[in-house]
Structure formats: C-alpha cells, structure tokens
Design a protein around this motif. Structure first.
Motif, PDB file in Angstrom:
ATOM      1  N   GLU A  88      21.002 -40.997 -37.863  1.00  0.00           N
ATOM      2  CA  GLU A  88      19.944 -40.484 -36.993  1.00  0.00           C
ATOM      3  C   GLU A  88      20.084 -41.021 -35.570  1.00  0.00           C
ATOM      4  OE1 GLU A  88      15.866 -39.934 -38.757  1.00  0.00           O
ATOM      5  OE2 GLU A  88      16.676 -41.382 -40.206  1.00  0.00           O
ATOM      6  N   ARG A  89      20.774 -42.145 -35.410  1.00  0.00           N
ATOM      7  CA  ARG A  89      20.918 -42.771 -34.093  1.00  0.00           C
ATOM      8  C   ARG A  89      22.354 -42.781 -33.591  1.00  0.00           C
ATOM      9  NH1 ARG A  89      19.063 -48.448 -33.835  1.00  0.00           N
ATOM     10  NH2 ARG A  89      19.858 -48.663 -35.955  1.00  0.00           N
ATOM     11  N   SER A  90      23.291 -42.506 -34.451  1.00  0.00           N
ATOM     12  CA  SER A  90      24.706 -42.548 -34.066  1.00  0.00           C
ATOM     13  C   SER A  90      25.333 -41.172 -34.169  1.00  0.00           C
ATOM     14  CB  SER A  90      25.466 -43.539 -34.964  1.00  0.00           C
ATOM     15  OG  SER A  90      26.859 -43.414 -34.776  1.00  0.00           O
ATOM     16  N   GLY A  91      25.764 -40.640 -33.029  1.00  0.00           N
ATOM     17  CA  GLY A  91      26.405 -39.330 -33.033  1.00  0.00           C
ATOM     18  C   GLY A  91      27.712 -39.331 -33.793  1.00  0.00           C
ATOM     19  N   VAL A  92      28.525 -40.364 -33.591  1.00  0.00           N
ATOM     20  CA  VAL A  92      29.810 -40.406 -34.291  1.00  0.00           C
ATOM     21  C   VAL A  92      29.589 -40.637 -35.784  1.00  0.00           C
ATOM     22  CG1 VAL A  92      30.218 -42.896 -33.940  1.00  0.00           C
ATOM     23  CG2 VAL A  92      32.158 -41.343 -34.210  1.00  0.00           C
ATOM     24  N   GLY A  93      28.561 -41.412 -36.143  1.00  0.00           N
ATOM     25  CA  GLY A  93      28.252 -41.604 -37.554  1.00  0.00           C
ATOM     26  C   GLY A  93      27.879 -40.304 -38.229  1.00  0.00           C
ATOM     27  N   PHE A  94      27.110 -39.475 -37.520  1.00  0.00           N
ATOM     28  CA  PHE A  94      26.743 -38.164 -38.057  1.00  0.00           C
ATOM     29  C   PHE A  94      27.990 -37.308 -38.263  1.00  0.00           C
ATOM     30  CE2 PHE A  94      25.611 -33.738 -37.809  1.00  0.00           C
ATOM     31  CZ  PHE A  94      24.437 -33.637 -38.537  1.00  0.00           C
ATOM     32  N   LEU A  95      28.881 -37.272 -37.273  1.00  0.00           N
ATOM     33  CA  LEU A  95      30.092 -36.462 -37.382  1.00  0.00           C
ATOM     34  C   LEU A  95      30.959 -36.910 -38.549  1.00  0.00           C
ATOM     35  CD1 LEU A  95      31.210 -35.992 -33.662  1.00  0.00           C
ATOM     36  CD2 LEU A  95      30.277 -34.260 -35.185  1.00  0.00           C
ATOM     37  N   PHE A  96      31.130 -38.222 -38.687  1.00  0.00           N
ATOM     38  CA  PHE A  96      31.947 -38.744 -39.782  1.00  0.00           C
ATOM     39  C   PHE A  96      31.388 -38.305 -41.133  1.00  0.00           C
ATOM     40  CE2 PHE A  96      33.720 -42.629 -37.297  1.00  0.00           C
ATOM     41  CZ  PHE A  96      34.775 -41.869 -36.847  1.00  0.00           C
ATOM     42  N   LEU A  97      30.081 -38.445 -41.307  1.00  0.00           N
ATOM     43  CA  LEU A  97      29.490 -38.116 -42.609  1.00  0.00           C
ATOM     44  C   LEU A  97      29.508 -36.613 -42.863  1.00  0.00           C
ATOM     45  CD1 LEU A  97      28.245 -39.589 -45.020  1.00  0.00           C
ATOM     46  CD2 LEU A  97      26.001 -39.067 -44.072  1.00  0.00           C
ATOM     47  N   ALA A  98      29.299 -35.819 -41.820  1.00  0.00           N
ATOM     48  CA  ALA A  98      29.369 -34.364 -41.984  1.00  0.00           C
ATOM     49  C   ALA A  98      30.769 -33.937 -42.409  1.00  0.00           C
ATOM     50  CB  ALA A  98      28.967 -33.671 -40.686  1.00  0.00           C
ATOM     51  N   ARG A  99      31.783 -34.611 -41.878  1.00  0.00           N
ATOM     52  CA  ARG A  99      33.160 -34.307 -42.267  1.00  0.00           C
ATOM     53  C   ARG A  99      33.412 -34.750 -43.705  1.00  0.00           C
ATOM     54  NH1 ARG A  99      36.061 -30.424 -39.835  1.00  0.00           N
ATOM     55  NH2 ARG A  99      38.228 -30.965 -39.449  1.00  0.00           N
ATOM     56  N   ASP A 100      32.846 -35.896 -44.084  1.00  0.00           N
ATOM     57  CA  ASP A 100      32.970 -36.361 -45.471  1.00  0.00           C
ATOM     58  C   ASP A 100      32.415 -35.331 -46.447  1.00  0.00           C
ATOM     59  OD1 ASP A 100      34.164 -38.766 -44.881  1.00  0.00           O
ATOM     60  OD2 ASP A 100      32.332 -39.938 -44.961  1.00  0.00           O
ATOM     61  N   GLU A 101      31.264 -34.749 -46.103  1.00  0.00           N
ATOM     62  CA  GLU A 101      30.631 -33.790 -47.012  1.00  0.00           C
ATOM     63  C   GLU A 101      31.569 -32.622 -47.294  1.00  0.00           C
ATOM     64  OE1 GLU A 101      26.393 -31.453 -47.389  1.00  0.00           O
ATOM     65  OE2 GLU A 101      27.556 -31.235 -45.546  1.00  0.00           O
ATOM     66  N   ARG A 102      32.348 -32.241 -46.292  1.00  0.00           N
ATOM     67  CA  ARG A 102      33.242 -31.098 -46.469  1.00  0.00           C
ATOM     68  C   ARG A 102      34.396 -31.416 -47.413  1.00  0.00           C
ATOM     69  NH1 ARG A 102      36.393 -27.759 -41.631  1.00  0.00           N
ATOM     70  NH2 ARG A 102      37.631 -26.436 -43.025  1.00  0.00           N
TER      71      ARG A 102
END
Length: 374
Positions: free
Chosen positions: A197-211
């Motif tokens: 919720e506070r880290s843009g790169v953290g969000f991107l990493f996890l979104a890529r993991d989901e894929r």
C-alpha cells in the motif's frame, strides 16, 4: 569517491520540504569548477554554473557515484538531488505543473507504472540522442520514457540464524512457503517484505508474482500467519535482517541487497530458482523542467557506456544496454537465469497496474490474506 568523502566536499544537506514531501531529503552537489565565459551574454545561453535539479527514489549512498562521475565530465554543473518516495515524486510533478511552478530537470523513479502514467499523460518531453538510440526497444517509449537500470527482486536472510538453527534458506517460493509452515513458531515475527500500500515497487513485484506463481495467495496467507513485518523501503529491511531483528526477507530490491551484503557478510542474498522478477527505474524529462538541456545531459550520461558501468559497479544497478560489460551479479541474473527472468517492458502495458478498480481489488485481497492470522 565515497559518500562519506562527498559529505565533506559537497556539504550534503538533509532538509524538510513542504508538507506534501515532509520526508524528502535534498542533497547538494556544488559544481566542481565555477567559471565564466569571456562573453557575459554567452553565460545566459550555456550551462555555465547552472544546477540540474533531479528528483529520484534511489538512495543517495547508491546513486551519488553516478552524480560525481557526471560532474567529472561536466565540472561546471551542480546537482541538487531530491530523494523522494515515488508517490511523492508523482504528486509533486503534477502539482508543480498545475501551479505553473518549475519541475525538476529529470525524474528517475522506481515506480514504473507512475512514471509511465506521467509520460502517457503528457508530462514528459521527447529526447533522442545516440545514447537513447543505443537502448533496446523494450527500454524506451516514444523517446519520452527510458529504462536506466534492471534490478531483480531477491530473497535475503540472516546467515548466522539459519546456520545456528540448521535451516536451509529457501531458493524458490514454494520452498519459502514450506519453510514458514514447518517453522511457524521459530519464524513468527521474523519475516519481512514490502507494504504494497505504501511501496510502488513492492506492489509491482507482487503483481508480477501473482501472474507467474499460482500459490501466491497461500504464500501471503502464510506470511500473515507468521506475523510478517511490513516496510515501504528496502534499506531498513536489510538492516534488520543483518542484525537479527528479522531473519528472512521476501521480494527485496536486489541492487541494494547485493551492495549491502558486500559490507555485511551476515546478510545472504538469493536469486529465486523458480523465476526472477526484474524491474527498471524509469527516467523522464518533465515538460516543465527548469533546465531540460541539463536533464537531457544527465540522462545521456546515465545511458552511456561509462554511466551504465558506474551505476553497475557502484550500486549494483544492472545495465540496460547490451554493450556494457556485465558484473558477476548481472551476468548471474541474465546469463544463468535468463529464461527465468520476468521483466517489465517500458510502455502503456504498465498502466494496467494503475487501474484503480483492479488495484483496490488486489490490495483488498492482499489485506484479507495477511489478516488471516491465528
């Protein structure tokens, strides 16, 4: 030159900025040589004794060697580096443009999606040079948005803790999940990752993991059960892993982790064997730049063979250009693990991560999974 030596020469100053960026720091790098052309009118048309203002999310300790190397080639140019959180950087750029205030001369952000939105929404100007032409096609968009690094998400761990407890550090996401399940009490409150919720790169990493990782939500639920510690920045996570406050980190920024491990042998760094998510810092020259020519000059330096080499050697920011000799760390990622690298091309496809409805659904699912604790 190290940052410590730079502090003496450059009088690096940390200041509180306006309320919207209260946590920003500003670092001043005065010109190495102040000079004046013979014709006073020429001074108004050149970069003599001018200051390039750069907004960046990279830690100053990792990024200052690139600034110093640039100044060796441009001794009459000072640098004012604003170290900002990525969302702050994005908001400031929009607010400055709306108010008519000057923007920075160059913006370099680890939030690929936010940078791409700025470029797509008309906040960037085009720049083309021999250096931008040397980039692979995936690393530039419309000569307005440019990838300047390639950085992996890694697993980090406390070597002493794992050795004393006779544990094998996880080398895949499945192994990470099984380690947590098998050692729930031992690892409770000892694991860390990004607060998406506070880290843009953290969000991107996890979104890529989901894929690419079908078990991602089981993994997140287990992190919640293990009472995971969440942070918005990489550096505090690495420090806490090294000193044993936590002992295992997931999806940490590999450039920082690899650099940190060189001076802190107790920190182990693992490139996951199943797949490696690699993202890039994106640079744009904002449309309201004070001195867009200085922003372009600094951008070209970062994209040059020399600049890419400095970024790689001093900060483990892996190069984007194919003609830059690779470090052992970079070679390991792209030669040994090449087929398992999952990267983000620079382009409008990044905007999918900013779709507010999808983003909120993803964050709610993440929150629900984390809250599934004992």
């Amino acid at each position: 030159m190290t940052l410590g030596r730079s502090c003496i020469r450059l009088c690096v100053i940390a200041v509180a900025m306006q309320a919207s960026s209260a946590f920003a720091e500003v670092f001043q790098f005065p010109a190495l040589h102040a000079s004046q052309p013979a014709d006073p009118e020429q001074a108004l048309l050149t970069d003599y004794n001018q200051v390039a203002v750069i907004y960046g999310s990279a830690d100053i300790g990792a990024f200052s060697p690139a600034i110093e190397a640039f100044q060796q080639n441009n001794p009459q140019v000072g640098i004012e580096y604003h170290q900002l959180q990525t969302l702050e950087m994005y908001d400031m750029t929009i607010k400055e443009r709306a108010s008519g205030a000057a923007n920075a001369d160059l913006i370099i952000s680890s939030s690929m999606d936010l940078q791409m939105k700025l470029a797509n929404d008309g906040y960037a100007i085009a720049h083309q040079s021999t250096q931008t032409d040397a980039l692979p096609n995936w690393a530039r968009w419309r000569n307005e948005a440019f990838a300047v690094t390639q950085e992996p998400a890694v697993i980090a761990y406390n070597r002493e803790f794992f050795r004393e407890n006779e544990l094998e550090p996880p080398r895949t996401r499945e192994a990470f999940l099984e380690l947590l399940r098998a050692n729930d009490d031992l690892l409770s409150e000892k694991v860390t990752t990004y607060d998406i919720e506070r880290s843009g790169v953290g969000f991107l990493f996890l979104a890529r993991d989901e894929r690419f990782f079908p078990g991602i939500w089981d993994f997140i639920r287990q992190l919640g059960q293990s009472k995971v510690k969440l942070y918005s920045n990489t550096s505090p996570m690495l420090e806490k892993i090294a000193d044993g406050q936590v002992v295992l980190g997931y999806n940490l920024l590999g450039s920082y982790a690899e650099t940190f491990s060189h001076r802190t042998p107790n920190l182990g760094v693992i490139l996951p064997d199943d797949f490696i998510v690699v993202y890039s810092r994106i640079a744009i020259i904002p449309r309201g730049a004070r001195n867009p020519n200085l922003g372009a000059r600094f951008l070209d330096y970062m994209l040059s063979i020399e600049g890419q080499t400095v970024l790689q050697d001093a900060g483990n920011f892996n190069p984007v250009r194919a003609d830059v000799p690779q470090s052992p760390f970079s070679s390991l990622i792209f030669d040994r693990y090449g087929e398992r690298v999952r990267s983000f091309p620079v382009g409008p496809g990044l905007l999918v991560y900013l779709d507010q409805a999808k983003r909120q659904r993803f964050i709610r699912r993440w929150q629900d999974a984390l809250l599934n604790r004992r």
